[in-house]
Motif scaffolding. Structure first.
Motif, PDB file in Angstrom:
ATOM      1  N   THR A   1      94.026 -41.735  47.320  1.00  0.00           N
ATOM      2  CA  THR A   1      92.744 -41.386  46.709  1.00  0.00           C
ATOM      3  C   THR A   1      92.156 -42.557  45.936  1.00  0.00           C
ATOM      4  O   THR A   1      90.984 -42.906  46.081  1.00  0.00           O
ATOM      5  N   VAL A   2      92.997 -43.199  45.111  1.00  0.00           N
ATOM      6  CA  VAL A   2      92.540 -44.345  44.324  1.00  0.00           C
ATOM      7  C   VAL A   2      92.162 -45.507  45.249  1.00  0.00           C
ATOM      8  O   VAL A   2      91.118 -46.136  45.088  1.00  0.00           O
ATOM      9  N   TYR A   3      93.040 -45.786  46.210  1.00  0.00           N
ATOM     10  CA  TYR A   3      92.830 -46.894  47.148  1.00  0.00           C
ATOM     11  C   TYR A   3      91.580 -46.679  47.990  1.00  0.00           C
ATOM     12  O   TYR A   3      90.760 -47.583  48.176  1.00  0.00           O
ATOM     13  N   PHE A   4      91.403 -45.471  48.493  1.00  0.00           N
ATOM     14  CA  PHE A   4      90.277 -45.101  49.346  1.00  0.00           C
ATOM     15  C   PHE A   4      88.963 -45.190  48.560  1.00  0.00           C
ATOM     16  O   PHE A   4      87.978 -45.762  49.037  1.00  0.00           O
ATOM     17  N   ALA A   5      88.940 -44.626  47.346  1.00  0.00           N
ATOM     18  CA  ALA A   5      87.731 -44.646  46.523  1.00  0.00           C
ATOM     19  C   ALA A   5      87.338 -46.068  46.155  1.00  0.00           C
ATOM     20  O   ALA A   5      86.148 -46.424  46.173  1.00  0.00           O
ATOM     21  N   ASN A   6      88.315 -46.904  45.841  1.00  0.00           N
ATOM     22  CA  ASN A   6      88.016 -48.290  45.471  1.00  0.00           C
ATOM     23  C   ASN A   6      87.499 -49.083  46.672  1.00  0.00           C
ATOM     24  O   ASN A   6      86.574 -49.890  46.535  1.00  0.00           O
ATOM     25  N   SER A   7      88.082 -48.843  47.850  1.00  0.00           N
ATOM     26  CA  SER A   7      87.674 -49.593  49.048  1.00  0.00           C
ATOM     27  C   SER A   7      86.259 -49.250  49.481  1.00  0.00           C
ATOM     28  O   SER A   7      85.500 -50.127  49.912  1.00  0.00           O
ATOM     29  N   LEU A   8      85.888 -47.969  49.374  1.00  0.00           N
ATOM     30  CA  LEU A   8      84.592 -47.524  49.875  1.00  0.00           C
ATOM     31  C   LEU A   8      83.588 -47.285  48.755  1.00  0.00           C
ATOM     32  O   LEU A   8      82.538 -46.666  48.981  1.00  0.00           O
ATOM     33  N   PHE A   9      83.909 -47.768  47.571  1.00  0.00           N
ATOM     34  CA  PHE A   9      83.024 -47.585  46.417  1.00  0.00           C
ATOM     35  C   PHE A   9      81.583 -48.041  46.691  1.00  0.00           C
ATOM     36  O   PHE A   9      80.635 -47.325  46.328  1.00  0.00           O
ATOM     37  N   PRO A  10      81.345 -49.200  47.329  1.00  0.00           N
ATOM     38  CA  PRO A  10      79.953 -49.607  47.560  1.00  0.00           C
ATOM     39  C   PRO A  10      79.160 -48.604  48.401  1.00  0.00           C
ATOM     40  O   PRO A  10      77.986 -48.339  48.115  1.00  0.00           O
ATOM     41  N   ILE A  11      79.811 -48.036  49.431  1.00  0.00           N
ATOM     42  CA  ILE A  11      79.122 -47.061  50.280  1.00  0.00           C
ATOM     43  C   ILE A  11      78.808 -45.797  49.502  1.00  0.00           C
ATOM     44  O   ILE A  11      77.699 -45.256  49.571  1.00  0.00           O
ATOM     45  N   PHE A  12      79.789 -45.285  48.733  1.00  0.00           N
ATOM     46  CA  PHE A  12      79.569 -44.077  47.938  1.00  0.00           C
ATOM     47  C   PHE A  12      78.412 -44.279  46.958  1.00  0.00           C
ATOM     48  O   PHE A  12      77.539 -43.412  46.813  1.00  0.00           O
TER      49      PHE A  12
ATOM     50  N   SER B   1      83.804 -59.585  42.100  1.00  0.00           N
ATOM     51  CA  SER B   1      82.607 -59.474  42.933  1.00  0.00           C
ATOM     52  C   SER B   1      82.222 -58.024  43.223  1.00  0.00           C
ATOM     53  O   SER B   1      81.033 -57.699  43.303  1.00  0.00           O
ATOM     54  N   VAL B   2      83.227 -57.153  43.379  1.00  0.00           N
ATOM     55  CA  VAL B   2      82.933 -55.753  43.714  1.00  0.00           C
ATOM     56  C   VAL B   2      82.128 -55.056  42.612  1.00  0.00           C
ATOM     57  O   VAL B   2      81.129 -54.381  42.912  1.00  0.00           O
TER      58      VAL B   2
ATOM     59  N   ARG C   1      71.536 -37.893  36.699  1.00  0.00           N
ATOM     60  CA  ARG C   1      71.533 -37.688  38.150  1.00  0.00           C
ATOM     61  C   ARG C   1      72.321 -38.800  38.844  1.00  0.00           C
ATOM     62  O   ARG C   1      73.031 -38.553  39.830  1.00  0.00           O
ATOM     63  N   TYR C   2      72.183 -40.028  38.361  1.00  0.00           N
ATOM     64  CA  TYR C   2      72.891 -41.177  38.932  1.00  0.00           C
ATOM     65  C   TYR C   2      74.396 -40.951  38.905  1.00  0.00           C
ATOM     66  O   TYR C   2      75.089 -41.040  39.937  1.00  0.00           O
ATOM     67  N   LEU C   3      74.929 -40.662  37.714  1.00  0.00           N
ATOM     68  CA  LEU C   3      76.377 -40.515  37.552  1.00  0.00           C
ATOM     69  C   LEU C   3      76.890 -39.246  38.224  1.00  0.00           C
ATOM     70  O   LEU C   3      77.973 -39.244  38.831  1.00  0.00           O
ATOM     71  N   ALA C   4      76.126 -38.162  38.131  1.00  0.00           N
ATOM     72  CA  ALA C   4      76.565 -36.894  38.719  1.00  0.00           C
ATOM     73  C   ALA C   4      76.602 -36.981  40.239  1.00  0.00           C
ATOM     74  O   ALA C   4      77.579 -36.542  40.877  1.00  0.00           O
ATOM     75  N   THR C   5      75.567 -37.549  40.846  1.00  0.00           N
ATOM     76  CA  THR C   5      75.523 -37.657  42.310  1.00  0.00           C
ATOM     77  C   THR C   5      76.623 -38.565  42.820  1.00  0.00           C
ATOM     78  O   THR C   5      77.258 -38.286  43.847  1.00  0.00           O
ATOM     79  N   PHE C   6      76.872 -39.687  42.120  1.00  0.00           N
ATOM     80  CA  PHE C   6      77.948 -40.601  42.510  1.00  0.00           C
ATOM     81  C   PHE C   6      79.302 -39.904  42.449  1.00  0.00           C
ATOM     82  O   PHE C   6      80.129 -40.034  43.361  1.00  0.00           O
ATOM     83  N   SER C   7      79.541 -39.133  41.391  1.00  0.00           N
ATOM     84  CA  SER C   7      80.817 -38.407  41.237  1.00  0.00           C
ATOM     85  C   SER C   7      80.989 -37.366  42.328  1.00  0.00           C
ATOM     86  O   SER C   7      82.068 -37.235  42.927  1.00  0.00           O
ATOM     87  N   VAL C   8      79.911 -36.625  42.607  1.00  0.00           N
ATOM     88  CA  VAL C   8      79.977 -35.587  43.652  1.00  0.00           C
ATOM     89  C   VAL C   8      80.208 -36.216  45.019  1.00  0.00           C
ATOM     90  O   VAL C   8      80.981 -35.695  45.838  1.00  0.00           O
ATOM     91  N   MET C   9      79.570 -37.363  45.264  1.00  0.00           N
ATOM     92  CA  MET C   9      79.737 -38.052  46.549  1.00  0.00           C
ATOM     93  C   MET C   9      81.206 -38.424  46.768  1.00  0.00           C
ATOM     94  O   MET C   9      81.758 -38.232  47.860  1.00  0.00           O
TER      95      MET C   9
ATOM     96  N   ILE D   1      77.734 -48.769  33.787  1.00  0.00           N
ATOM     97  CA  ILE D   1      78.853 -47.859  33.517  1.00  0.00           C
ATOM     98  C   ILE D   1      79.833 -47.841  34.681  1.00  0.00           C
ATOM     99  O   ILE D   1      81.045 -47.948  34.507  1.00  0.00           O
ATOM    100  N   VAL D   2      79.293 -47.731  35.902  1.00  0.00           N
ATOM    101  CA  VAL D   2      80.142 -47.678  37.096  1.00  0.00           C
ATOM    102  C   VAL D   2      80.881 -48.998  37.290  1.00  0.00           C
ATOM    103  O   VAL D   2      82.083 -49.020  37.600  1.00  0.00           O
TER     104      VAL D   2
END
Length: 362
Positions: free
Chosen positions: A58-69, A282-283, A12-20, A110-111
């Motif tokens: 896509t890569v830049y956006f996902a990396n920047s907002l990774f903590p929120i996702f 740190s991220v 559920r952890y990995l699936a929800t994160f991917s879907v988000m 893993i993440v």
């Protein structure tokens, strides 16, 4: 060995994160297109360039907002577990809260490894493409802004040589009011000046105009003059004014070498480069801290249900990003320690994670 509960929560952890991520990235692209479509049409940007840009975006956006996702995804599915009384059932069966956290920590591991490797090797290339596109097609004075401050540049290029230029033109590869000073120990041995110095990319040499060299002697100085002089130096003019986002575009090994070289040169942008380097480490660590906070906040039933948990989660997530941006900018624009600035949000929210975890166990 993983139990059925471990596998269930980890899945559920990995699936929800991917879907988000898959849900929010198209929204980000649509918003970005709506803001920039006029500029793209006005500048007649090729479709292939746009396609590559949105891959980089896509890569830049996902990396920047990774903590929120990550934070929102953990809040979301853990709140569902709590509302369905699954958390109560798990803890009532004799499993401690610390043991309940184990699959979450595995998921965070893993993440974080994935984000760490992306930050080392994939994000730099995407960042370069993303920024190059913006400065080339979307900004009014893009090239000038990309080069940042290119006036009155003073650099140490090795242990003995120092260079000064009054101004630098990237397009013509020409610097004005050039000076090179060569020292042996603390003693100046010769000094070269020129009204202009231009790089010839075909012949791989420099052309100095109004060349003047003064060699200092014990009794008399030797002076050499020439209207035009061709010389070879072990530096490139573009090194005098690296683009403002160059640190973001370098893989880990090259970034470390670049920072060492800039530190020896006495670069005024060294804090900017150090912030980029420290954030690569740190991220990923923030994945563990935010996961623990999210579980502690959302593992209990609240009167407001999932909506209340999400509201608390969004407030905490954006506070984390706010701290991260504020202290990162503070380090870049002042003498504040880049290391402390980058790790301060993790320290503050790490303390919060410990506090919330202790209360959750009760």
């Amino acid at each position: 060995m993983l139990t059925i509960i471990d596998k269930y929560i980890l899945k559920r952890y990995l699936a929800t994160f991917s879907v988000m991520i898959l849900l929010f990235i198209p929204i980000g692209i649509v918003i970005d297109v709506s803001e920039k479509v006029n500029k793209m049409l006005e500048n007649k940007v090729p479709f292939t360039a746009i396609a590559v840009y949105y891959y980089d975006f896509t890569v830049y956006f996902a990396n920047s907002l990774f903590p929120i996702f990550l934070f929102l995804s953990v809040i979301w599915f853990t709140s569902k577990l709590a509302n369905n009384t699954e958390v109560i059932a798990i803890l009532s069966s004799g499993i401690s809260f610390t043991r309940f956290l184990r699959p979450y920590i595995m998921g965070a591991s893993i993440v974080s490894v994935f984000v760490l490797l992306m930050g080392f090797f994939i994000v730099p290339s995407a960042s370069e493409g993303f920024n190059n596109f913006r400065y080339t097609y979307l900004k009014g004075n893009g090239k000038a802004e990309m080069l940042g401050n290119n006036t009155n540049v003073y650099r140490q290029i090795n242990d003995n040589d120092f260079i000064f230029v009054n101004s630098f033109n990237e397009e013509s590869k020409t610097a004005f009011n050039f000076t090179l000073e060569h020292f042996e120990g603390e003693k100046l041995t010769y000094k070269i000046t020129a009204s202009r110095i231009k790089w010839d990319p075909k012949k791989k040499i420099y052309i100095l105009y109004d060349y003047n060299k003064r060699t200092l002697g014990e009794l008399n100085d030797k002076i050499e003059k020439d209207p035009e002089k061709k010389m070879a130096f072990k530096f490139e003019l573009s090194d005098l004014t690296p683009v403002v986002y160059i640190a973001e575009t370098l893989p880990l090994g090259k970034l470390i070498d670049f920072i060492d070289k800039e530190r020896k040169r006495g670069s005024g942008n060294i804090n900017i480069y150090l912030v980029v380097l420290y954030k690569k480490y740190s991220v990923p660590v923030s994945a563990f801290i935010l996961t623990i906070i999210a579980v502690a906040v959302s593992s209990m039933k609240r009167r407001g249900g999932m909506g209340m948990n999400l509201a608390i989660g969004i407030a905490i997530a954006f506070s984390f990003v706010f701290f991260d941006k504020i202290f990162g900018t503070l380090a870049e624009k002042s003498t504040f320690s880049p290391f402390l600035a980058v790790w301060f949000p993790n320290i503050v929210f790490g303390i919060l994670a410990v506090y919330l975890l202790r209360n959750a166990k009760r």
